[in-house]
Design a protein around this motif. Structure first.
Motif, PDB file in Angstrom:
ATOM      1  N   THR A  56       0.932  -1.261   0.061  1.00 11.52           N
ATOM      2  CA  THR A  56      -0.184   0.249   0.156  1.00 11.52           C
ATOM      3  C   THR A  56       1.361   1.048  -0.173  1.00 11.52           C
ATOM      4  N   ASP A  57       2.241   0.973   0.519  1.00  7.67           N
ATOM      5  CA  ASP A  57       3.359   2.040   0.213  1.00  7.67           C
ATOM      6  C   ASP A  57       4.309   2.203  -0.921  1.00  7.67           C
ATOM      7  N   ILE A  58       3.470   1.803  -2.397  1.00  5.04           N
ATOM      8  CA  ILE A  58       4.357   2.133  -3.536  1.00  5.04           C
ATOM      9  C   ILE A  58       4.372   3.487  -3.731  1.00  5.04           C
ATOM     10  N   ALA A  59       3.326   4.210  -3.682  1.00  4.48           N
ATOM     11  CA  ALA A  59       3.474   5.538  -3.847  1.00  4.48           C
ATOM     12  C   ALA A  59       3.465   6.294  -2.478  1.00  4.48           C
ATOM     13  N   GLY A  60       4.550   7.265  -2.153  1.00  6.73           N
ATOM     14  CA  GLY A  60       4.107   8.516  -0.485  1.00  6.73           C
ATOM     15  C   GLY A  60       3.913   9.086  -0.692  1.00  6.73           C
ATOM     16  N   VAL A  61       3.156  10.104  -0.006  1.00  9.00           N
ATOM     17  CA  VAL A  61       3.488  11.768  -0.245  1.00  9.00           C
ATOM     18  C   VAL A  61       2.871  12.164   1.398  1.00  9.00           C
ATOM     19  N   ARG A  62       4.255  12.832   1.752  1.00 15.76           N
ATOM     20  CA  ARG A  62       4.406  13.374   2.930  1.00 15.76           C
ATOM     21  C   ARG A  62       4.201  15.088   2.936  1.00 15.76           C
ATOM     22  N   VAL A  63       2.811  15.112   3.918  1.00 18.26           N
ATOM     23  CA  VAL A  63       2.377  16.247   4.231  1.00 18.26           C
ATOM     24  C   VAL A  63       2.834  17.068   5.362  1.00 18.26           C
ATOM     25  N   ILE A  64       3.525  18.104   5.583  1.00 16.48           N
ATOM     26  CA  ILE A  64       4.209  18.456   6.443  1.00 16.48           C
ATOM     27  C   ILE A  64       2.928  19.733   6.422  1.00 16.48           C
ATOM     28  N   CYS A  65       2.648  20.144   8.087  1.00 16.48           N
ATOM     29  CA  CYS A  65       1.795  20.631   8.405  1.00 16.48           C
ATOM     30  C   CYS A  65       1.900  21.800   9.733  1.00 16.48           C
ATOM     31  N   SER A  66       1.566  23.117   9.888  1.00 18.20           N
ATOM     32  CA  SER A  66       2.165  23.464  11.296  1.00 18.20           C
ATOM     33  C   SER A  66       1.658  22.829  12.167  1.00 18.20           C
ATOM     34  N   PHE A  67       0.552  23.117  12.101  1.00 16.36           N
ATOM     35  CA  PHE A  67       0.229  22.699  13.487  1.00 16.36           C
ATOM     36  C   PHE A  67      -0.799  21.989  13.592  1.00 16.36           C
ATOM     37  N   PRO A  68      -1.061  20.473  14.443  1.00 14.96           N
ATOM     38  CA  PRO A  68      -2.068  19.609  14.374  1.00 14.96           C
ATOM     39  C   PRO A  68      -3.508  19.925  13.776  1.00 14.96           C
ATOM     40  N   GLU A  69      -4.102  20.715  14.288  1.00 12.89           N
ATOM     41  CA  GLU A  69      -5.863  20.858  13.719  1.00 12.89           C
ATOM     42  C   GLU A  69      -5.667  21.334  12.318  1.00 12.89           C
ATOM     43  N   ASP A  70      -4.366  21.586  11.648  1.00 17.84           N
ATOM     44  CA  ASP A  70      -4.334  21.574   9.810  1.00 17.84           C
ATOM     45  C   ASP A  70      -4.415  20.304   9.271  1.00 17.84           C
TER      46      ASP A  70
END
Ligand code: GTP
Ligand code: MG
Length: 215
Positions: A90-104
């Motif tokens: 399930t992890d051949i395509a991976g996206v990492r999204v880095i946010c400033s705050f947990p609620e975002d």
């Protein structure tokens, strides 16, 4: 695709022909990554124009390396075939999204998963339920359709959402993982890292509180 055929063949054309379905499958994952990245960027742009701030800091996309795919299939005791790979990894395509705050993280992930062409396969919330080592992130496995010349195909993508602080922590923890065997007392470092995770958690929420006071 049979691995034996790949190893034994002296005929480069035959090897290439054998690899073709794999190359195609990887291309499909790359297309799926582009779709997800665009969706997230659209959300970011809309959010920025409405609220004058970005819900996420950065986004990184990566495709799993062929060697890692083969190794993971072996670890899982599965025979190598395109069908098996697409079904089980399930992890051949991976996206990492880095946010400033947990609620975002929850805002963006909900905006993404409620889109009607996205299927949510699995959610692992390591923010509400951190791992014992202190790891925190929100993991989604989603399926997204890609439109090829003669078919519509759903591809799996792993999307990881983290704050900047969680990402900072995870990269150091990752180093510990592969240096562990050469360390005299890995458990001491693990304990220190766990303390950092707790500090970082407190800081993430404190910063969020301050932001909401400023708004
Ligand atoms: P993998 O087979 O390793 O992909 O893990 P899994 O199938 O158990 O899924 P999980 O959602 O737990 O982890 C998926 C990915 O999250 C990993 O490949 C890492 O990128 C990241 N991850 C999970 N746990 C940790 C951790 O303890 N530390 C760090 N640094 N990353 C982690
Ligand atoms: Mg993985």
């Amino acid at each position: 695709m049979s691995m034996e055929l790949l190893m034994n063949s002296d005929n480069p054309e035959k090897v290439l022909q054998t690899m073709q379905p794999f190359i195609e499958s990887m291309m499909h994952y790359e297309c799926a990554l582009m779709e997800i990245e665009t969706k997230l960027k659209v959300l970011n742009t809309e959010f920025a124009s409405q609220y004058n701030r970005n819900p996420f800091e950065s986004i990184r996309c990566r495709l799993k390396k062929p060697l890692s795919i083969v190794e993971k299939m072996k670890r899982k005791g599965l025979e190598i075939s395109i069908e098996n790979i697409e079904e089980n990894l399930t992890d051949i395509a991976g996206v990492r999204v880095i946010c400033s705050f947990p609620e975002d993280i929850y805002t963006v992930s909900e905006l993404l998963t409620k889109q009607d062409d996205i299927r949510v396969v699995c959610v692992k919330d390591y923010i509400r339920n951190p791992k014992p080592n202190g790891y925190r992130s929100l993991h989604l496995i989603v399926e997204i359709p890609i439109f090829l010349s003669n078919e519509k195909k759903y591809m799996k993508v792993e999307v990881q959402f983290r704050t900047i602080a969680m990402d900072f922590w995870a990269s150091l923890d990752h180093k510990l993982k592969y240096k562990k065997d050469n360390l005299k007392h890995p458990e001491i470092i693990a304990k220190e890292l766990k303390k950092c995770a707790d500090t970082i958690t407190a800081m993430d929420y404190k910063m969020q509180e301050i932001r909401s006071l400023l708004e």
